[in-house]
Design an enzyme around this catalytic site. Structure first.
Site, mmCIF file in Angstrom:
data_model
loop_
_atom_site.group_PDB
_atom_site.id
_atom_site.type_symbol
_atom_site.label_atom_id
_atom_site.label_comp_id
_atom_site.label_asym_id
_atom_site.label_seq_id
_atom_site.Cartn_x
_atom_site.Cartn_y
_atom_site.Cartn_z
ATOM 1 C CG ASP A 302 -2.160 0.919 0.994
ATOM 2 O OD1 ASP A 302 -2.098 1.797 0.097
ATOM 3 O OD2 ASP A 302 -3.158 0.784 1.729
HETATM 4 C C1 NOJ Z 1 -4.007 4.041 0.082
HETATM 5 C C2 NOJ Z 1 -5.179 3.131 0.136
HETATM 6 O O1 NOJ Z 1 -5.180 2.432 1.359
HETATM 7 C C3 NOJ Z 1 -5.215 2.144 -1.009
HETATM 8 O O2 NOJ Z 1 -6.410 1.431 -0.951
HETATM 9 C C4 NOJ Z 1 -5.080 2.866 -2.314
HETATM 10 O O3 NOJ Z 1 -5.154 1.945 -3.376
HETATM 11 C C5 NOJ Z 1 -3.766 3.625 -2.330
HETATM 12 N N1 NOJ Z 1 -3.761 4.576 -1.224
HETATM 13 C C6 NOJ Z 1 -3.524 4.368 -3.615
HETATM 14 O O4 NOJ Z 1 -4.390 5.434 -3.703
#
Ligand code: NOJ
Length: 883
Positions: A302
């Site tokens: 993530d």
């Molecule tokens: C953080 C989020 O938790 C995740 O779900 C997302 O895909 C990424 N940011 C990218 O935006």
């Protein structure tokens, strides 16, 4: 042409010293029960190490993709492989994530874009109903079609990797901010939904990313820096502490289905699991995901969830997102550092090869090689012109082609949301005839956001009709049909009178209008979202389970004047209904979730009977917040250290908690009414001879080493003179021909490797196979069909309708009283019957055994139940599970 533009400076985090964090724990036990032997977890629980990281082997249906990937990776140089695994940095290219390109081999920079309900941050895209909404359809066809149509839109924008679907959070706590992105807190329902969605997305030629792995159940403290910004004093992210049984039977269950369905990517989560960060937790990534579940695709971090370089590489991470340590630092855990780590041997070459092979295998698995649409949008601006590399403010030009990818998806979006609407109460007022004399519509949620449907960034507000919640899991609406508009169209078509008021607090006017109406329809909401946005003090997670914007008072006011009040709830999960559920003037109650762009039309279709509701609750509506038995951890409980979230309730979440405690839900999991009625009869169970279960044995092949890494002369790996360096861009090149200087680390090369590198982590020799593993999704024998269950469902009412017969199994012993293990959605003509057929696999009737680290069918007596909801199960029979 050489690799994408490079900047390998500022490698603040050195290659060798990054391991300590990855070895967060070294409990000798497999993570099973806690030290007291009970399920649940304890404060400071640890996660056992598991090394080496399993290499891909092409099992299941991955053989062809594996071969193609191996062929491709065999031609790659060290720098090219590193470039493929490392993001180029936050906002350095046009998507929310991009990895470096490999122009020599014709591979563009792979584009990764959010999210689970449609394309984020662009235009001319559709806004599909949220996952937690279509969860209520209990309809495999809806899930597949929605996945496929989303996939087609991502494909049309030139996106390689969709950052969805979500099944973590699963929904342990009803207040969990991002529950709505996933499908249901029931692992079985969630598992079927995610599998269908993954297949749909990937059949459209786009890699699906199943996220967030794992136990990312709350927003509070998911990332320490975010929590610090909210004023909390912590230095580490939350740890979700769990026992091995609950992990397998509840939270991992849908991930196994996603892996079996072929998900090309998995995103590891921000939180720690048993005090080891999700993106460097070798037990979760190496042992469980790649070992036991046989995951063949790649694990991406993530965004900013990576906390180490070598550590995460050895623990099973394959792709670093967005590539910089923290946004726009220009520093990276991988990039230059990964190149260095391979050169100095801390990361074995086979591990890098495996990362690259997994990424390319996913690429071939979904047929990206047969798709030739380049990215034609820019996630950082809706303007036509902009910077190609926004972080560097470089290369101004055409960045958005505004390609309309919506096709005819509006029609299915409308239909899917209507099919997902749950009718919870109906005194007979519904369906409306359309000929009501005077229709009044109430609520801010019935109307438009005064700032426009996309007026709040990432939907970070609760203004106007709530058709998606907030955070990265959003898409821009192309338009938003409000309930007021749709109901008005309906009423005007019939020559009636309609008046709407969208001020929730104008009580005098509300009273006056309600007293005139023959039917009042009140729209209320409860919102939540991702932790980087706080709305009205809700830091992602909800503060409570009450309605927002004075919803209860509005219902009170309207019902005090109108004895025919229909309440429609738009929410991210359950809300407390106590103040109005039993009010006789509330003649109907519906939950429409977060319906997407056609919200108004979808609910009008149900209210006016064009669609006979067939949705069933994918979670429980309870009377008291405490009834769920779980709660968000709202305050740190471990000083500066990682807040400790104890999953002490084990498998008992949502209906399983209510069932165990004998608490009556207001509306139970699986409940939903129709405009017709159904009866259940004739349960039969057919047993199949599947033979005994056999653990997987033997050894893997040794790790293949594929790459064209022969050129390890640092002079050939430094930043080439003829390439422009973009500021903040992450590159694979060395900073200097002197490796120590390149690392930027003062004590480079002095560390005792044995103290930092976990035993066995670099061993590329053959490894024992994992007993519960053997193929994507786990041991293939788990999926043997042991029973076929049949029942007759009869439509005893006046209308054609759809019913979702549900099959639950009582596994006996300490297991929850009943767990969902089958369902179908049947369309039945009035006066006719249909046969419900559901297969029960070996996995469906097994429990996790912590000692053998495998699934076992216990001796406890087992019963199968069939009926219309988790609390209404008229048919039952004992199961003879002997084999
Ligand atoms: C953080 C989020 O938790 C995740 O779900 C997302 O895909 C990424 N940011 C990218 O935006």
């Amino acid at each position: 042409m050489w690799l994408t533009q490079a900047l390998a400076t500022c490698v603040a985090v050195a290659a060798r010293v990054q391991l300590a964090a990855a070895q967060a724990s070294s409990s000798a036990d497999a993570a099973s029960t806690n030290s007291s032997g009970r399920p649940g977890a304890e404060f400071g629980q640890t996660s056992p190490p598991f090394y080496p990281s399993p290499w891909m082997d092409g099992s299941g249906t991955w053989g062809e993709a594996y071969e193609k990937a191996q062929d491709f990776v065999s031609q790659m140089t060290l720098l090219e492989k590193v470039n493929l695994t490392t993001g180029v940095g936050w906002m350095s290219e046009g998507c929310v994530g991009n990895v470096g390109s490999v122009p020599r081999l014709g591979l563009h920079s792979l584009c990764l874009e959010d999210g689970p309900l449609g394309i984020r941050s662009t235009d001319y895209n559709s806004a599909f109903p949220a996952g937690g909404t279509v969860g209520a359809s209990w309809d495999r066809g809806v899930w597949y079609e929605r996945g496929y149509q989303m996939g087609m839109e991502f494909r049309g924008k030139g996106i390689d990797i969709q950052l969805g679907p979500a099944i973590g959070p699963l929904g342990r706590m009803p207040e969990g901010g991002r529950n709505w992105e996933g499908f249901s807190p029931d692992p079985y329902l969630s598992g079927v939904a995610v599998a269908q969605t993954v297949k749909g997305i990937q059949d459209a030629g786009v890699i699906a990313t199943t996220k967030h792995y794992i136990m990312n159940e709350q927003e509070h403290f998911r990332q320490a820096p975010e929590a610090v910004d909210y004023g909390y004093n912590i230095s580490e992210s939350l740890s979700s502490n769990i026992d091995d049984t609950t992990l397998h039977e509840t939270y991992l269950w849908p991930f196994a289905d996603a892996v079996r369905a072929g998900t090309g990517a998995i995103m590891c989560s921000y939180n720690q699991i048993n005090n080891s960060y999700g993106c460097q937790n070798s037990h979760l990534m190496n042992y469980i995901l790649k070992g036991e579940l046989g995951f063949q695709g790649f694990v991406m971090s993530d965004w900013q969830a990576q906390h180490s370089g070598v550590g995460s590489a050895l623990a099973g991470l394959d792709m670093s997102m967005p590539g910089d340590t923290l946004f726009n630092t220009g520093n990276t855990f991988w990039g230059t550092n990964l190149t260095l780590s391979v050169l100095n041997g801390t990361v074995p070459e086979w591990r890098l090869d495996d990362m690259a092979t997994r990424i390319m295998a996913a690429y071939y698995f979904v047929g990206r090689d047969r798709t030739s649409i380049p990215a034609n949008f820019n996630a950082w601006t809706l303007d036509t012109m902009g910077f190609e590399h926004p972080a560097a403010e470089a290369d101004y030009g055409l960045v958005n082609q505004h390609v309309d990818v919506r096709a005819n998806h509006a029609r299915t979006i409308r239909e899917h949301a209507a099919r997902s609407t749950v009718l919870m109460k109906n005194s007979g007022v519904l369906p409306l005839s359309g000929e009501e004399k005077f229709t009044a519509v109430f609520g801010d949620n019935a109307g438009a956001n005064p700032k426009g449907p996309n007026g709040c960034d990432d939907r970070g507000c609760d203004n106007g009709t709530l058709a998606m919640a907030w955070g990265s899991g959003t898409a821009n609406f192309p338009y938003l049909v409000t309930p007021l508009t749709a109901i008005q169209n309906e009423v005007l078509g019939n020559g009636g009178i309609i008046q709407g008021m969208t001020d929730n607090f104008a009580y005098d006017e509300m009273t006056a209008l309600a007293s005139q109406s023959s039917v009042s329809i009140v729209f209320v909401s409860a919102d939540s979202g991702e932790g980087f946005i706080s709305v009205d003090g809700n830091e992602g997670d909800r503060k409570n389970l009450t309605l927002w914007q004075g919803g209860e008072e509005m219902i009170d006011t309207v019902t005090s004047q109108c004895n025919n009040t229909i309440v429609v709830i738009q929410s991210t999960g359950p809300v407390l209904l106590g103040s109005f559920n039993d009010n006789p003037n509330v003649t109907a109650l519906l939950w429409m979730g977060l319906a997407g762009e056609q919200a108004g039309n979808s609910i009008a279709d149900v209210l006016y009977g064009r669609v006979n509701p067939g949705g069933k609750l994918p979670f429980t509506f309870g009377a008291e917040r405490s009834d769920w038995g779980t709660n968000v951890l709202y305050e740190p409980n471990n000083g500066l250290g990682a807040p400790q979230q104890q999953f002490t309730e084990g498998n008992f979440i949502d209906y399983r908690a209510f069932d165990r405690a004998g608490i009556d839900p207001t509306y139970e999991f699986g409940f939903g009414l129709s405009y017709t009625t159904f009866e259940y009869s004739d349960l039969t169970v057919t047993k199949h001879d599947v033979g005994p279960y056999a653990p997987t044995t033997g050894e893997t092949a040794p790790a293949p080493v594929l790459g064209n890494d022969s050129d390890t002369d640092p002079a050939d790996l430094v930043f080439p003179d003829d390439i422009r360096r973009l500021p903040l861009y992450i590159y694979p090149y060395l900073n200097s021909t002197d490796l120590e200087a390149s690392s930027g680390e003062e004590e480079y090369g002095t560390a005792d490797e044995d103290a930092y590198i976990p035993p066995g982590a670099r061993d590329g020799g053959a490894q024992p196979r994992i007993p519960a593993g053997g193929a994507p999704g786990g041991n293939p024998l788990l999926y043997d069909v042991m029973f076929t269950v049949r029942a007759t469902v009869s439509n005893t009412g006046p209308r054609v309708g759809e019913e979702v017969p549900q099959l639950y199994v009582s596994l006996g012993g300490d297991a929850p009283p009943r767990v969902l293990r089958g369902f179908d959605r049947l369309s039945i003509q009035p006066g006719r019957s249909a046969t419900f057929v559901a297969d029960l696999t070996r996995r469906d009737v097994s429990n996790w055994d912590t000692v053998s680290q495998n699934w076992v069918i216990t001796d406890a007596p087992k019963t199968v139940f069939v009926g219309p909801s988790s609390r209404d199960l008229p048919l039952s029979q004992e199961l003879d599970v002997s084999v």
